[in-house]
Design a protein around this motif. Structure first.
Motif, PDB file in Angstrom:
ATOM      1  N   LYS A 140      -0.578  -1.145   7.981  1.00 53.68           N
ATOM      2  CA  LYS A 140       0.711  -1.846   8.781  1.00 53.68           C
ATOM      3  C   LYS A 140       0.155  -2.638   9.722  1.00 53.68           C
ATOM      4  O   LYS A 140       0.028  -3.789   9.700  1.00 53.68           O
ATOM      5  CB  LYS A 140       0.730  -0.615   9.651  1.00 53.68           C
ATOM      6  N   ARG A 141      -1.625  -2.442   9.097  1.00 57.20           N
ATOM      7  CA  ARG A 141      -2.135  -3.301  10.703  1.00 57.20           C
ATOM      8  C   ARG A 141      -1.972  -5.140  10.563  1.00 57.20           C
ATOM      9  O   ARG A 141      -2.034  -5.819  10.418  1.00 57.20           O
ATOM     10  CB  ARG A 141      -3.432  -2.921  11.285  1.00 57.20           C
ATOM     11  N   PHE A 142      -2.478  -4.820   8.466  1.00 57.49           N
ATOM     12  CA  PHE A 142      -2.775  -6.037   7.932  1.00 57.49           C
ATOM     13  C   PHE A 142      -1.988  -6.305   6.439  1.00 57.49           C
ATOM     14  O   PHE A 142      -2.752  -7.243   5.767  1.00 57.49           O
ATOM     15  CB  PHE A 142      -4.054  -6.243   7.450  1.00 57.49           C
ATOM     16  N   LYS A 143      -1.435  -5.409   6.195  1.00 55.61           N
ATOM     17  CA  LYS A 143      -0.869  -5.619   5.180  1.00 55.61           C
ATOM     18  C   LYS A 143      -1.056  -5.149   4.200  1.00 55.61           C
ATOM     19  O   LYS A 143      -1.467  -5.350   2.565  1.00 55.61           O
ATOM     20  CB  LYS A 143       0.074  -6.431   5.102  1.00 55.61           C
ATOM     21  N   LEU A 144      -2.348  -4.990   4.066  1.00 53.91           N
ATOM     22  CA  LEU A 144      -2.794  -4.016   3.076  1.00 53.91           C
ATOM     23  C   LEU A 144      -2.550  -3.393   1.804  1.00 53.91           C
ATOM     24  O   LEU A 144      -1.394  -3.022   2.190  1.00 53.91           O
ATOM     25  CB  LEU A 144      -3.998  -3.513   2.593  1.00 53.91           C
ATOM     26  N   SER A 145      -2.346  -3.806   0.149  1.00 53.86           N
ATOM     27  CA  SER A 145      -1.531  -2.225  -0.719  1.00 53.86           C
ATOM     28  C   SER A 145      -1.719  -0.886  -0.478  1.00 53.86           C
ATOM     29  O   SER A 145      -0.369  -0.189  -0.874  1.00 53.86           O
ATOM     30  CB  SER A 145      -1.468  -3.290  -2.091  1.00 53.86           C
ATOM     31  N   GLY A 146      -2.993  -0.745  -0.308  1.00 53.76           N
ATOM     32  CA  GLY A 146      -3.391   0.568  -0.382  1.00 53.76           C
ATOM     33  C   GLY A 146      -3.669   0.556  -1.247  1.00 53.76           C
ATOM     34  O   GLY A 146      -4.312  -0.074  -2.753  1.00 53.76           O
ATOM     35  N   ALA A 147      -4.508   1.582  -1.965  1.00 53.61           N
ATOM     36  CA  ALA A 147      -4.624   3.020  -3.721  1.00 53.61           C
ATOM     37  C   ALA A 147      -3.837   2.825  -4.449  1.00 53.61           C
ATOM     38  O   ALA A 147      -2.390   3.086  -4.101  1.00 53.61           O
ATOM     39  CB  ALA A 147      -5.327   3.801  -3.727  1.00 53.61           C
ATOM     40  N   PRO A 148      -3.568   2.543  -5.771  1.00 54.16           N
ATOM     41  CA  PRO A 148      -2.753   3.096  -6.720  1.00 54.16           C
ATOM     42  C   PRO A 148      -2.263   4.602  -6.834  1.00 54.16           C
ATOM     43  O   PRO A 148      -2.996   5.002  -6.401  1.00 54.16           O
ATOM     44  CB  PRO A 148      -3.469   2.714  -8.121  1.00 54.16           C
ATOM     45  N   ALA A 149      -1.015   4.583  -6.790  1.00 55.06           N
ATOM     46  CA  ALA A 149      -0.281   6.421  -6.558  1.00 55.06           C
ATOM     47  C   ALA A 149      -0.608   6.985  -7.780  1.00 55.06           C
ATOM     48  O   ALA A 149      -0.709   7.765  -7.160  1.00 55.06           O
ATOM     49  CB  ALA A 149       0.805   5.922  -5.998  1.00 55.06           C
ATOM     50  N   THR A 150      -1.193   6.552  -8.845  1.00 60.15           N
ATOM     51  CA  THR A 150      -1.261   7.515  -9.991  1.00 60.15           C
ATOM     52  C   THR A 150      -2.682   7.206 -10.191  1.00 60.15           C
ATOM     53  O   THR A 150      -3.986   6.431  -9.862  1.00 60.15           O
ATOM     54  CB  THR A 150      -0.109   7.187 -10.635  1.00 60.15           C
ATOM     55  N   HIS A 151      -2.757   7.667 -11.604  1.00 63.17           N
ATOM     56  CA  HIS A 151      -4.112   7.977 -12.640  1.00 63.17           C
ATOM     57  C   HIS A 151      -4.676   8.831 -11.935  1.00 63.17           C
ATOM     58  O   HIS A 151      -6.483   7.916 -11.462  1.00 63.17           O
ATOM     59  CB  HIS A 151      -4.334   6.050 -13.007  1.00 63.17           C
ATOM     60  N   GLY A 152      -4.408  10.118 -11.230  1.00 60.47           N
ATOM     61  CA  GLY A 152      -5.818  10.439 -10.735  1.00 60.47           C
ATOM     62  C   GLY A 152      -5.993  10.746  -9.557  1.00 60.47           C
ATOM     63  O   GLY A 152      -7.290  11.180  -8.844  1.00 60.47           O
ATOM     64  N   ASN A 153      -5.433   9.522  -8.600  1.00 57.41           N
ATOM     65  CA  ASN A 153      -5.386   9.442  -7.248  1.00 57.41           C
ATOM     66  C   ASN A 153      -4.835  10.326  -6.064  1.00 57.41           C
ATOM     67  O   ASN A 153      -3.704  10.772  -6.780  1.00 57.41           O
ATOM     68  CB  ASN A 153      -5.247   7.689  -6.574  1.00 57.41           C
ATOM     69  N   LYS A 154      -5.440  11.192  -5.120  1.00 58.98           N
ATOM     70  CA  LYS A 154      -4.467  11.812  -4.742  1.00 58.98           C
ATOM     71  C   LYS A 154      -5.349  12.006  -3.035  1.00 58.98           C
ATOM     72  O   LYS A 154      -6.128  12.139  -2.947  1.00 58.98           O
ATOM     73  CB  LYS A 154      -5.352  13.454  -4.793  1.00 58.98           C
ATOM     74  N   ASP A 155      -3.896  11.545  -1.437  1.00 61.98           N
ATOM     75  CA  ASP A 155      -4.631  10.809  -0.373  1.00 61.98           C
ATOM     76  C   ASP A 155      -5.298  10.326  -0.158  1.00 61.98           C
ATOM     77  O   ASP A 155      -5.550  10.643   0.230  1.00 61.98           O
ATOM     78  CB  ASP A 155      -4.791  12.751  -0.103  1.00 61.98           C
ATOM     79  N   GLN A 156      -5.111   8.767  -1.270  1.00 60.86           N
ATOM     80  CA  GLN A 156      -5.529   8.229  -1.122  1.00 60.86           C
ATOM     81  C   GLN A 156      -4.392   6.353  -0.944  1.00 60.86           C
ATOM     82  O   GLN A 156      -5.459   5.560  -0.796  1.00 60.86           O
ATOM     83  CB  GLN A 156      -6.776   7.601  -1.577  1.00 60.86           C
ATOM     84  N   LEU A 157      -3.562   6.886  -0.427  1.00 61.36           N
ATOM     85  CA  LEU A 157      -2.474   5.485  -0.869  1.00 61.36           C
ATOM     86  C   LEU A 157      -2.350   4.879   0.587  1.00 61.36           C
ATOM     87  O   LEU A 157      -2.416   3.518   0.595  1.00 61.36           O
ATOM     88  CB  LEU A 157      -0.481   6.379  -0.412  1.00 61.36           C
TER      89      LEU A 157
END
Length: 343
Positions: A140-157
């Motif tokens: 929200k603060r800097f409009k960063l895209s965050g982490a990928p939602a798939t391929h083994g990612n969990k709770d890191q969006l």
């Protein structure tokens, strides 16, 4: 350069032919010139203007002294009848300074700036304090895209991700990370005035401006600053009226001091302070009785301080609620300076 202070009211819509425009409704001025700074004395040229009304009890003494140079009539014109201007009170809520080159010599302290200094289709800049949004993450603060939602990612969006390599072994300055967002001074440039309501001191500015409803705005634009002069006759009349009121207040305080002439000097000095005399006068008018003799008896301990409420009920025929209210007011506003002596 022309400028004015204003207050954000709300956003609205204005139709222009068959098209609708989103506008911000701003209450702009009237403002009073509070100080003119020059290179000789201050090292730079600037103009300080005041806007809005504020109770005098909430203004610090240095600011009250600073505003004494402004006539009461000018203050009354600037605040538009809001707040108290009786007795020479000067209740400007905001004071802001604008840097200017080559200030017009005709401008004087006490002149009034209103919306007439602007015209339709003027291009302006609007500055204000942006809305505070509290502690926010990087998405929200800097409009960063965050982490990928798939391929083994969990709770890191919405996580920050890496903040640096292990080589330097420290985080570099200005790294974009979570933190407090908003509450900063922001300036929106090249906004256009599309409507002016002069009788109500309103500007309709196309687009959005920074800040909350009721927030202070600094509006600047190119062009000549136009002011409204306050006639010297009005100034003299208002200053005379203020002086007469001050003389009456002084005389009233002196009469109040004389009413405690029989008390010991140390106690008399404490109980005869202007604010205490004023409180006694207000309570006497409110309750339609003479309180001085009773106050003197309490101080001389002819009436017990702890039994004041019962005395009011017995000798003045007050009911319990009214006696309790007056007892509380006397102890908080009159006996506060001598409470240690009475207890």
């Amino acid at each position: 350069m022309k400028f004015i202070l204003g207050k954000k009211i709300e956003m609205a819509q204005i139709w222009q032919g068959d098209k609708v425009a989103a506008v911000t409704k701003v209450e702009a001025g009237p403002c009073v010139i509070a100080q003119i700074k020059g290179k000789t004395k201050d090292g730079y040229e600037a103009m300080q203007i005041g806007f809005g009304a504020k109770k005098e009890k909430n203004i610090k003494k240095p600011q009250i002294g600073h505003m004494k140079k402004i006539s009461t009539q000018a203050i009354a014109s600037a605040i538009g009848g809001k707040g108290s201007v009786s007795g020479g009170k000067k209740n400007l809520k905001y004071l802001r300074e604008f840097r200017i080159d080559n200030i017009n010599k005709d401008l004087k302290v006490g002149d009034i700036i209103n919306v007439s200094t602007f015209a339709l289709n003027d291009v302006i800049n609007v500055s204000g304090i942006s809305k505070g949004k509290g502690f926010q993450g990087v998405v929200k603060r800097f409009k960063l895209s965050g982490a990928p939602a798939t391929h083994g990612n969990k709770d890191q969006l919405r996580m920050t991700g890496s903040i640096g390599s292990s080589g330097p072994a420290h985080v570099f300055k200005n790294r974009r990370m979570p933190g407090r967002m908003g509450g900063d001074k922001k300036t929106i440039s090249n906004l256009k005035i599309i409507n002016i309501d002069a009788p109500n001191n309103l500007l309709y500015i196309k687009g959005a401006v920074p800040g909350i409803k009721g927030g202070l705005l600094l509006i600047t634009g190119d062009g000549e600053l136009k002011v409204e002069k306050i006639s010297p006759e009005s100034n003299a009349r208002e200053n005379k009226k203020a002086g007469n009121q001050a003389s009456k207040d002084l005389a009233k305080n002196q009469v109040g001091k004389d009413r405690f002439a029989n008390l010991a000097q140390e106690i008399k000095d404490k109980i005869s302070q202007p604010r205490i005399i004023k409180s006694i006068n207000i309570l006497e008018e409110k309750n339609n009785l003479d309180l001085v003799s009773m106050i003197a008896k309490v101080i001389n301990k002819e009436i017990e301080y702890s039994q004041l409420k019962n005395h009011l009920m017995e000798f003045y025929n007050f009911d319990e609620a009214k006696a309790g209210e007056l007892d509380k007011e006397l102890k908080e506003k009159v006996f506060i300076e001598v409470s240690d002596y009475l207890q």
